[in-house]
Design a protein around this motif. Structure first.
Motif, PDB file in Angstrom:
ATOM      1  N   UNK A  15      46.127  58.486  24.086  1.00 39.45           N
ATOM      2  CA  UNK A  15      45.799  59.023  22.729  1.00 39.45           C
ATOM      3  C   UNK A  15      44.666  57.741  22.565  1.00 39.45           C
ATOM      4  N   UNK A  16      45.187  56.517  22.608  1.00 35.15           N
ATOM      5  CA  UNK A  16      44.445  55.193  22.687  1.00 35.15           C
ATOM      6  C   UNK A  16      43.087  55.197  23.438  1.00 35.15           C
ATOM      7  N   UNK A  17      43.261  55.715  24.613  1.00 29.87           N
ATOM      8  CA  UNK A  17      42.023  55.818  25.501  1.00 29.87           C
ATOM      9  C   UNK A  17      40.938  56.778  24.940  1.00 29.87           C
ATOM     10  N   UNK A  18      41.388  58.038  24.270  1.00 39.42           N
ATOM     11  CA  UNK A  18      40.455  58.769  23.874  1.00 39.42           C
ATOM     12  C   UNK A  18      39.948  58.525  22.702  1.00 39.42           C
ATOM     13  N   UNK A  19      40.619  57.318  21.655  1.00 43.50           N
ATOM     14  CA  UNK A  19      39.971  56.840  20.560  1.00 43.50           C
ATOM     15  C   UNK A  19      38.961  56.030  21.138  1.00 43.50           C
ATOM     16  N   UNK A  24      43.258  65.236  19.051  1.00 48.32           N
ATOM     17  CA  UNK A  24      44.510  65.355  19.624  1.00 48.32           C
ATOM     18  C   UNK A  24      44.658  65.886  21.131  1.00 48.32           C
ATOM     19  N   UNK A  25      43.626  66.060  21.873  1.00 48.27           N
ATOM     20  CA  UNK A  25      43.671  66.332  23.219  1.00 48.27           C
ATOM     21  C   UNK A  25      44.435  67.819  23.512  1.00 48.27           C
ATOM     22  N   UNK A  59      33.347  70.400  12.125  1.00 45.91           N
ATOM     23  CA  UNK A  59      34.700  70.169  12.993  1.00 45.91           C
ATOM     24  C   UNK A  59      34.562  70.199  14.477  1.00 45.91           C
ATOM     25  N   UNK A  60      34.800  69.530  15.082  1.00 44.42           N
ATOM     26  CA  UNK A  60      34.980  69.605  16.694  1.00 44.42           C
ATOM     27  C   UNK A  60      36.095  69.325  17.451  1.00 44.42           C
ATOM     28  N   UNK A  61      36.386  70.373  18.334  1.00 44.04           N
ATOM     29  CA  UNK A  61      37.882  70.063  19.027  1.00 44.04           C
ATOM     30  C   UNK A  61      37.248  69.315  20.214  1.00 44.04           C
ATOM     31  N   UNK A  62      37.666  68.045  20.203  1.00 39.75           N
ATOM     32  CA  UNK A  62      37.083  67.043  21.129  1.00 39.75           C
ATOM     33  C   UNK A  62      38.159  66.790  22.331  1.00 39.75           C
ATOM     34  N   UNK A  63      37.625  67.031  23.539  1.00 41.14           N
ATOM     35  CA  UNK A  63      38.460  66.768  24.803  1.00 41.14           C
ATOM     36  C   UNK A  63      39.745  67.332  24.765  1.00 41.14           C
TER      37      UNK A  63
END
Length: 167
Positions: A17-21, A108-109, A134-138
Motif C-alpha cells: 500500500x505504501x508503494x502504491x501511494x 486499494x489495489x 473517480x478512478x479505480x487505480x492499479x
C-alpha cells in the motif's frame, strides 16, 4: 481539476500500500494540484514518511450516536437493510472534502477481491454524485465477486487502470 484525493488506503504498514501511494505521488509529481491521502491508519503513513509527500487525513471520522443523523442512519440499516447512510456517517469527514472537479483515486489495489465491496461502491457513488471523477487505480478484481451491483459500480468510475491481465 482542483485536488487529487487518494482513498481506500489501508495504511503504509502494508508496504505494498505504501508503494502504491509513493509511486502514484511520483507519477503525479508534475501535476500542479494539491494531493491528499485518506487513510485508515494515518499514524502508519506518518511513521513511514508519507506525510512528508502529501497531506494525510483519517479516512474515517467520529460521530455522535446521540444525533438525529445517527438515528436515521441506524433506522435505515435495521429496518431497510440500507447501510449507505451509516457508511456516509463513518466516511463523511473524508467525503465532505471532495468537491466538483476533483479527482478521487481508489488506490486499494485488491479491494475488489474481498468482502466489503459495498462500502467502496457507496463511496464511489457519493463521490460521483458530488461531481468529482473517480478512478479505480492499479486494481485487481476477483471474477467471483462480480455481480450486477459490482458492474453498476464499476461503470461509475471515469477510468479503471488494472494491474494485471486477468482483470
Amino acid at each position: 481539476m482542483n485536488k487529487i484525493y487518494m482513498y481506500a488506503h489501508g495504511g503504509s504498514g502494508n508496504h505494498g500500500c505504501e508503494a502504491i501511494v509513493r509511486s502514484t505521488l511520483k507519477i503525479l509529481n508534475d501535476v500542479n494540484v494539491k494531493k491528499e491521502l485518506f487513510s485508515t491508519k494515518p499514524e502508519e503513513d506518518q511513521k513511514y514518511g508519507i506525510g512528508n509527500l502529501c497531506n494525510v487525513m483519517s479516512e474515517k471520522g467520529t460521530y455522535s450516536k446521540k444525533s438525529i443523523e445517527f438515528a436515521k442512519a441506524y433506522w435505515a440499516l435495521k429496518v431497510k437493510k440500507d447501510y449507505m447512510p451509516m457508511d456516509k456517517m463513518e466516511y463523511r469527514h473524508a467525503i465532505s472534502k471532495v468537491q466538483k472537479g476533483d479527482i478521487a483515486l481508489s488506490i486499494g489495489g485488491d479491494n475488489y477481491c474481498y468482502a466489503g465491496i459495498e462500502q467502496l461502491s457507496d463511496i464511489n457513488y457519493i463521490i460521483n454524485k458530488k461531481g468529482a471523477k473517480s478512478v479505480l487505480w492499479g486494481c485487481s478484481i476477483n471474477p467471483d465477486v462480480i455481480n450486477e451491483d459490482v458492474i453498476d459500480d464499476l461503470k461509475r468510475y471515469s477510468m479503471i487502470i488494472t494491474r494485471e491481465s486477468i482483470t
